[in-house]
Write a protein that holds these residues in place. Structure first.
Motif, mmCIF file in Angstrom:
data_model
loop_
_atom_site.group_PDB
_atom_site.id
_atom_site.type_symbol
_atom_site.label_atom_id
_atom_site.label_comp_id
_atom_site.label_asym_id
_atom_site.label_seq_id
_atom_site.Cartn_x
_atom_site.Cartn_y
_atom_site.Cartn_z
ATOM 1 N N VAL A 113 0.854 -1.200 0.000
ATOM 2 C CA VAL A 113 0.000 0.000 0.000
ATOM 3 C C VAL A 113 0.882 1.240 0.000
ATOM 4 N N VAL A 114 0.615 2.141 -0.953
ATOM 5 C CA VAL A 114 1.344 3.401 -1.043
ATOM 6 C C VAL A 114 0.714 4.393 -0.066
ATOM 7 N N THR A 115 1.543 4.954 0.824
ATOM 8 C CA THR A 115 1.069 5.886 1.845
ATOM 9 C C THR A 115 1.887 7.178 1.808
ATOM 10 N N PRO A 116 1.371 8.316 2.333
ATOM 11 C CA PRO A 116 0.115 8.452 3.060
ATOM 12 C C PRO A 116 -1.083 8.277 2.148
ATOM 13 N N THR A 117 -2.177 7.851 2.759
ATOM 14 C CA THR A 117 -3.393 7.636 1.997
ATOM 15 C C THR A 117 -4.573 7.599 2.957
ATOM 16 N N TYR A 118 -5.742 7.522 2.395
ATOM 17 C CA TYR A 118 -6.975 7.359 3.163
ATOM 18 C C TYR A 118 -6.860 6.094 4.008
ATOM 19 N N GLN A 119 -7.162 6.199 5.303
ATOM 20 C CA GLN A 119 -6.842 5.122 6.236
ATOM 21 C C GLN A 119 -7.432 3.780 5.827
ATOM 22 N N ALA A 120 -8.620 3.786 5.257
ATOM 23 C CA ALA A 120 -9.257 2.519 4.891
ATOM 24 C C ALA A 120 -8.428 1.723 3.900
ATOM 25 N N LEU A 121 -7.589 2.394 3.118
ATOM 26 C CA LEU A 121 -6.820 1.694 2.099
ATOM 27 C C LEU A 121 -5.651 0.898 2.671
ATOM 28 N N HIS A 122 -5.288 1.166 3.924
ATOM 29 C CA HIS A 122 -4.301 0.282 4.564
ATOM 30 C C HIS A 122 -4.897 -0.468 5.758
ATOM 31 N N ALA A 123 -5.868 0.114 6.462
ATOM 32 C CA ALA A 123 -6.417 -0.539 7.651
ATOM 33 C C ALA A 123 -7.220 -1.781 7.291
ATOM 34 N N VAL A 124 -7.993 -1.731 6.219
ATOM 35 C CA VAL A 124 -8.783 -2.907 5.842
ATOM 36 C C VAL A 124 -7.882 -4.042 5.365
ATOM 37 N N PRO A 125 -6.909 -3.793 4.465
ATOM 38 C CA PRO A 125 -5.988 -4.892 4.130
ATOM 39 C C PRO A 125 -5.248 -5.455 5.340
ATOM 40 N N GLU A 126 -4.898 -4.592 6.306
ATOM 41 C CA GLU A 126 -4.226 -5.071 7.517
ATOM 42 C C GLU A 126 -5.128 -5.983 8.335
ATOM 43 N N ALA A 127 -6.451 -5.750 8.244
ATOM 44 C CA ALA A 127 -7.389 -6.612 8.959
ATOM 45 C C ALA A 127 -7.500 -7.988 8.306
ATOM 46 N N PHE A 128 -7.327 -8.034 6.988
ATOM 47 C CA PHE A 128 -7.459 -9.289 6.253
ATOM 48 C C PHE A 128 -6.133 -10.030 6.077
ATOM 49 N N GLY A 129 -5.022 -9.328 6.113
ATOM 50 C CA GLY A 129 -3.742 -9.962 5.837
ATOM 51 C C GLY A 129 -2.588 -9.121 6.342
ATOM 52 N N GLU A 130 -1.488 -9.124 5.594
ATOM 53 C CA GLU A 130 -0.280 -8.392 5.961
ATOM 54 C C GLU A 130 -0.048 -7.271 4.956
ATOM 55 N N VAL A 131 0.413 -6.132 5.448
ATOM 56 C CA VAL A 131 0.622 -4.958 4.596
ATOM 57 C C VAL A 131 2.059 -4.476 4.710
ATOM 58 N N THR A 132 2.662 -4.190 3.562
ATOM 59 C CA THR A 132 3.924 -3.468 3.503
ATOM 60 C C THR A 132 3.639 -2.094 2.907
ATOM 61 N N ARG A 133 4.032 -1.063 3.620
ATOM 62 C CA ARG A 133 3.764 0.300 3.145
ATOM 63 C C ARG A 133 4.960 0.830 2.359
ATOM 64 N N VAL A 134 4.657 1.517 1.275
ATOM 65 C CA VAL A 134 5.663 2.240 0.498
ATOM 66 C C VAL A 134 5.366 3.723 0.685
ATOM 67 N N GLY A 135 6.260 4.427 1.356
ATOM 68 C CA GLY A 135 5.995 5.809 1.732
ATOM 69 C C GLY A 135 6.362 6.824 0.662
ATOM 70 N N LEU A 136 5.492 7.805 0.493
ATOM 71 C CA LEU A 136 5.795 8.990 -0.313
ATOM 72 C C LEU A 136 6.398 10.036 0.614
ATOM 73 N N GLU A 137 7.348 10.788 0.106
ATOM 74 C CA GLU A 137 8.046 11.754 0.949
ATOM 75 C C GLU A 137 7.881 13.169 0.415
ATOM 76 N N PRO A 138 7.709 14.148 1.335
ATOM 77 C CA PRO A 138 7.646 15.544 0.905
ATOM 78 C C PRO A 138 9.013 16.006 0.434
ATOM 79 N N PRO A 139 9.067 17.044 -0.382
ATOM 80 C CA PRO A 139 7.943 17.891 -0.760
ATOM 81 C C PRO A 139 7.204 17.458 -2.022
ATOM 82 N N THR A 140 7.759 16.488 -2.788
ATOM 83 C CA THR A 140 7.152 16.150 -4.086
ATOM 84 C C THR A 140 6.220 14.961 -4.022
ATOM 85 N N TRP A 141 6.336 14.131 -2.973
ATOM 86 C CA TRP A 141 5.484 12.949 -2.818
ATOM 87 C C TRP A 141 5.557 12.036 -4.053
#
Length: 381
Positions: A113-141
């Motif tokens: 899951v690419v983050t930051p993002t709307y919480q449901a897009l990582h919280a729901v997958p985390e409830a069903f399985g395992e999530v690895t987050r790929v972070g976007l960084e400021p200032p260009t994201w």
């Protein structure tokens, strides 16, 4: 199965109903119901329960897909939930789902899951399985396909991107998105893209569901059309995903709302061009208003597509939580603290509301910032 509390929704529940101005809403201002025929006839279930076949075919045409590759849902929220349940709901994903169609794609319990993002897009997958987050960084994201490729595994069932991004407003270009799609193909996974803000762009990109067998798009009429109260959205993608999502939907909302579908037929028909033209113009006008405000306070944001901006916290406040609480308590204006998205030094502002209301809200925020600055200077004028 456990799911984390939805921080943003709890923040809204605490503050939204008593505040005067909502500057944290992430959609365009709502249209008046008087613009539509509101009589759907008999108040029955929508039959078939996945949505009217002609309307599904019309929506499917937008993605180069058939009616059987579209499922109508209660907003994008349900579309995403059903998609995750379909892809991550058991050890075999679609391979053991009993949906009638075996599909070797998306057979795993891992999501990227690419983050930051709307919480449901990582919280729901985390409830069903395992999530690895790929972070976007400021200032260009900026989204790096190599980072997604590094995070993907043999048991990855789905890669999740919100494009344009909430909260940053970054619109990842099509070359980047197709590179992410290639990563999904390489790992036998799906690319799920929440595209709820896509049509607020002046030049919307090709939707991910049009890329090929591994592409799934979710969206609704909420954010770009200004029809949040309809709660009408959809999944578009390969038939095995849509079929299994329909099976899950039998246990959630059964069918879309008859009112929602009735108005959706109008919004997606001859009224569509005018609705989107009006909303894009409002978004652009308001984006310029907020850009001037951000620059006037010496703050930073990424010039966004859509109606969300992710802004640095002004001087004089410890973090976004203190800033946003001060604003709602002293000015009766709601902003969203960035810690809800993992960035305590930023806040999300939504600027899709009427321009006059936006300007009034920003004026109120100005007064709080000015008072804080005066106090920090010992009360000097």
């Amino acid at each position: 199965m456990r799911i984390d509390p939805f921080g943003l929704e709890r923040w809204f529940a605490e503050h939204e109903h008593e505040a005067d101005i909502m500057l944290a809403e992430s959609g365009i201002r709502s249209l008046d119901a008087s613009r539509f025929d509101l009589d759907p006839g008999r108040l029955d279930y929508v039959i078939p329960t996945n949505g009217d076949s002609d309307l599904r075919a019309s929506v499917g045409d937008r993605y180069g897909r058939s009616a059987d590759e579209v499922l109508f849902t209660c907003g994008t929220q349900e579309a995403n939930f059903l998609a995750f349940a379909s892809l991550l709901g058991d050890e075999g994903g679609l391979g053991k789902g009993g949906a009638g169609d075996y599909d070797p794609i998306g057979t795993g319990t891992h999501a990227v899951v690419v983050t930051p993002t709307y919480q449901a897009l990582h919280a729901v997958p985390e409830a069903f399985g395992e999530v690895t987050r790929v972070g976007l960084e400021p200032p260009t994201w900026k989204l790096a396909p190599d980072a997604v490729a590094e995070a993907a595994r043999d048991d990855t069932a789905v890669i999740v991107v919100n494009n344009p991004n909430n909260p940053t407003g970054r619109y990842h270009d099509e070359d980047t998105m197709r590179a992410i799609y290639d990563v999904a193909v390489e790992h036998g996974a799906y690319l799920l893209c929440d595209e709820v803000y896509r049509l607020l762009a002046e030049d919307p990109q090709t939707p991910v569901a049009s890329y090929g067998r591994h592409g799934v798009s979710t969206t609704s009429l909420t954010k770009a059309y200004g029809l949040a109260g309809l709660r009408f959205g959809w999944i578009a993608g390969p038939e095995p995903v849509v079929e299994r999502a329909w099976q899950w939907k039998d246990y959630t909302t059964i069918s879309p709302s008859i009112f929602g579908q009735h108005v959706a037929e109008q919004a997606l028909g001859r009224r569509e061009d005018r609705i989107l033209s009006e909303n894009r113009a409002l978004a652009e006008t308001n984006r310029a208003v907020v850009a001037d405000w951000v620059a006037g306070h010496g703050l930073d944001w990424y010039d966004p597509v859509g109606v969300n901006g992710f802004v640095t916290v002004p001087d004089g406040f410890t973090d976004a939580d203190e800033f946003c609480r001060s604003i709602v308590e002293e000015a009766s204006v709601v902003l969203a603290p960035g810690e809800l998205f993992g960035f305590p030094d930023r806040f999300r502002i939504g600027f899709g509301l009427p321009t006059e209301t936006l300007e009034e809200g920003l004026d109120r925020v100005d007064r709080v910032i000015d008072r804080r600055g005066t106090a920090a200077n010992g009360g000097a004028a």
